[in-house]
Design a protein around this motif. Structure first.
Motif, mmCIF file in Angstrom:
data_model
loop_
_atom_site.group_PDB
_atom_site.id
_atom_site.type_symbol
_atom_site.label_atom_id
_atom_site.label_comp_id
_atom_site.label_asym_id
_atom_site.label_seq_id
_atom_site.Cartn_x
_atom_site.Cartn_y
_atom_site.Cartn_z
ATOM 1 N N LEU A 59 12.848 -2.534 -11.105
ATOM 2 C CA LEU A 59 12.912 -2.007 -9.623
ATOM 3 C C LEU A 59 12.011 -2.679 -8.704
ATOM 4 C CD1 LEU A 59 14.261 -0.064 -7.851
ATOM 5 C CD2 LEU A 59 12.185 1.761 -8.647
ATOM 6 N N ARG A 60 10.704 -3.142 -9.388
ATOM 7 C CA ARG A 60 9.693 -4.011 -8.592
ATOM 8 C C ARG A 60 10.202 -5.201 -8.067
ATOM 9 N NH1 ARG A 60 5.303 -2.681 -11.070
ATOM 10 N NH2 ARG A 60 4.788 -1.193 -9.443
ATOM 11 N N ILE A 61 11.123 -6.110 -8.824
ATOM 12 C CA ILE A 61 11.806 -7.326 -8.671
ATOM 13 C C ILE A 61 12.677 -7.024 -7.409
ATOM 14 C CG2 ILE A 61 13.425 -9.181 -9.562
ATOM 15 C CD1 ILE A 61 12.075 -8.356 -12.383
ATOM 16 N N LEU A 62 13.533 -5.837 -7.664
ATOM 17 C CA LEU A 62 14.651 -5.608 -6.471
ATOM 18 C C LEU A 62 13.696 -5.362 -5.255
ATOM 19 C CD1 LEU A 62 17.557 -4.959 -5.554
ATOM 20 C CD2 LEU A 62 17.058 -2.677 -6.285
ATOM 21 N N VAL A 63 12.730 -4.640 -5.209
ATOM 22 C CA VAL A 63 12.098 -4.347 -4.155
ATOM 23 C C VAL A 63 11.500 -5.605 -3.342
ATOM 24 C CG1 VAL A 63 9.883 -2.911 -3.196
ATOM 25 C CG2 VAL A 63 11.690 -1.838 -4.539
ATOM 26 N N LYS A 64 10.960 -6.351 -4.187
ATOM 27 C CA LYS A 64 10.440 -7.536 -3.729
ATOM 28 C C LYS A 64 11.603 -8.461 -2.970
ATOM 29 C CE LYS A 64 7.732 -11.492 -5.011
ATOM 30 N NZ LYS A 64 7.174 -12.343 -6.255
ATOM 31 N N LYS A 65 12.725 -8.244 -3.645
ATOM 32 C CA LYS A 65 14.020 -9.078 -3.237
ATOM 33 C C LYS A 65 14.218 -8.573 -1.818
ATOM 34 C CE LYS A 65 18.790 -10.085 -3.349
ATOM 35 N NZ LYS A 65 19.948 -9.590 -3.668
ATOM 36 N N ILE A 66 14.315 -7.350 -1.757
ATOM 37 C CA ILE A 66 14.836 -6.781 -0.466
ATOM 38 C C ILE A 66 13.644 -7.064 0.747
ATOM 39 C CG2 ILE A 66 15.262 -4.546 0.843
ATOM 40 C CD1 ILE A 66 16.232 -3.329 -1.931
ATOM 41 N N SER A 67 12.470 -7.156 0.061
ATOM 42 C CA SER A 67 11.370 -7.520 1.068
ATOM 43 C C SER A 67 11.372 -6.937 2.584
ATOM 44 C CB SER A 67 11.464 -8.910 0.904
ATOM 45 O OG SER A 67 10.230 -9.546 1.749
ATOM 46 N N HIS A 68 11.372 -5.650 2.518
ATOM 47 C CA HIS A 68 11.365 -5.088 3.835
ATOM 48 C C HIS A 68 9.996 -4.425 4.254
ATOM 49 C CE1 HIS A 68 12.578 -2.826 7.392
ATOM 50 N NE2 HIS A 68 13.889 -3.493 7.247
ATOM 51 N N PRO A 69 9.394 -4.436 5.289
ATOM 52 C CA PRO A 69 8.089 -3.870 5.604
ATOM 53 C C PRO A 69 7.997 -2.162 5.333
ATOM 54 C CG PRO A 69 9.008 -4.654 7.696
ATOM 55 C CD PRO A 69 10.022 -5.200 6.455
ATOM 56 N N LYS A 70 9.345 -1.792 5.722
ATOM 57 C CA LYS A 70 9.584 -0.270 5.448
ATOM 58 C C LYS A 70 9.767 0.210 4.176
ATOM 59 C CE LYS A 70 11.788 0.608 9.853
ATOM 60 N NZ LYS A 70 12.952 1.048 10.474
ATOM 61 N N LEU A 71 9.707 -0.596 3.370
ATOM 62 C CA LEU A 71 10.274 -0.364 1.790
ATOM 63 C C LEU A 71 8.943 -0.506 0.761
ATOM 64 C CD1 LEU A 71 12.147 0.558 -0.336
ATOM 65 C CD2 LEU A 71 12.908 -1.763 -0.499
ATOM 66 N N GLU A 72 8.816 0.627 0.128
ATOM 67 C CA GLU A 72 7.435 0.321 -0.764
ATOM 68 C C GLU A 72 7.849 0.964 -2.261
ATOM 69 O OE1 GLU A 72 2.966 1.991 -0.499
ATOM 70 O OE2 GLU A 72 4.030 1.870 1.218
ATOM 71 N N LEU A 73 7.363 0.352 -3.073
ATOM 72 C CA LEU A 73 7.557 1.214 -4.427
ATOM 73 C C LEU A 73 6.081 1.802 -4.783
ATOM 74 C CD1 LEU A 73 9.205 -0.081 -7.719
ATOM 75 C CD2 LEU A 73 6.743 0.737 -7.704
ATOM 76 N N VAL A 74 6.091 3.259 -5.175
ATOM 77 C CA VAL A 74 4.860 4.004 -5.079
ATOM 78 C C VAL A 74 5.382 4.746 -6.919
ATOM 79 C CG1 VAL A 74 3.605 5.751 -4.402
ATOM 80 C CG2 VAL A 74 4.670 4.247 -2.790
ATOM 81 N N GLN A 75 4.997 3.794 -7.752
ATOM 82 C CA GLN A 75 5.222 4.337 -8.985
ATOM 83 C C GLN A 75 4.170 5.616 -9.452
ATOM 84 O OE1 GLN A 75 7.697 3.547 -10.654
ATOM 85 N NE2 GLN A 75 7.333 4.543 -12.428
ATOM 86 N N GLU A 76 3.068 6.027 -8.583
ATOM 87 C CA GLU A 76 2.606 6.989 -9.065
ATOM 88 C C GLU A 76 3.351 8.661 -8.782
ATOM 89 O OE1 GLU A 76 -0.822 8.188 -6.465
ATOM 90 O OE2 GLU A 76 -0.544 6.054 -5.967
#
Length: 195
Positions: A59-76
């Motif tokens: 999922l982190r790879i996907l979020v990095k690919k989308i690379s949008h300032p509004k999108l964040e992965l917060v695994q906690e």
């Protein structure tokens, strides 16, 4: 859909693995919401094929690919139970108003969630329509009966599902950026045709 500046879309997923459907959903959410938060989690109703740590990595790879300032992965925020995820979200963003995003395939499960009534009193349920998964008025009525406020999101997600990929792994169902890790670690039995 009129949103306040403090609106946050929360999208938890098993990401087993993340597909083109996940990519489309996250991209569309960034067009609507001021902030989009995602994470990988264990779903108590599913048997996951690979460990949570690996699914988070994908999922982190996907979020990095989308690379949008509004999108964040917060695994906690990850928890098998929505109520626990929300508790953490309210601690992290006490001023926010939350829309909990689900695919139309999951609408029937909402009334069965642990503490469903309490969850529905705290967040809106934002439903993304998935191709092949219509929603019935009965399902919507069940959520509303428990006090749920529903938003039907103004886009449709392609049918590519994680379960379809697990049944028959095909590179065309997932973002190409995930393929190297899947091949390298022999995840999901994806055939390596690179000779």
């Amino acid at each position: 859909m009129k949103l306040k500046n403090n609106s946050i879309a929360l999208f938890g997923t098993s990401a087993d693995p993340p597909t083109l459907g996940h990519e489309a959903l996250l991209s569309e959410l960034t067009k609507i919401f001021p902030k989009v938060i995602t994470w990988a989690s264990d779903n108590p109703d599913k048997n996951h094929q690979i460990p949570l740590l690996k699914r988070t990595q994908l999922l982190r790879i996907l979020v990095k690919k989308i690379s949008h300032p509004k999108l964040e992965l917060v695994q906690e925020l990850s928890s098998p139970r929505t109520i626990h995820t929300l508790k953490k979200a309210f601690q992290l963003w006490p001023e926010a108003s939350f829309s909990f995003v689900i695919g139309s395939d999951l609408a029937m499960h909402v009334p069965k969630w642990l503490n469903a009534k309490s969850i529905l009193s705290k967040v809106r349920i934002a439903i993304a329509m998935r191709d092949g998964w219509p929603i019935s008025d009965v399902q919507l009525a069940e959520i509303k009966k428990l006090g749920g406020k529903i938003e039907i999101l103004p886009f449709t997600i392609p049918e590519s599902s994680s379960s379809k990929f697990r049944e028959r792994p095909q590179k065309v169902l997932i973002p190409k950026e995930l393929v190297p890790l899947l091949l390298e670690e022999n995840l999901y039995g994806l055939a390596d045709n690179r000779k």
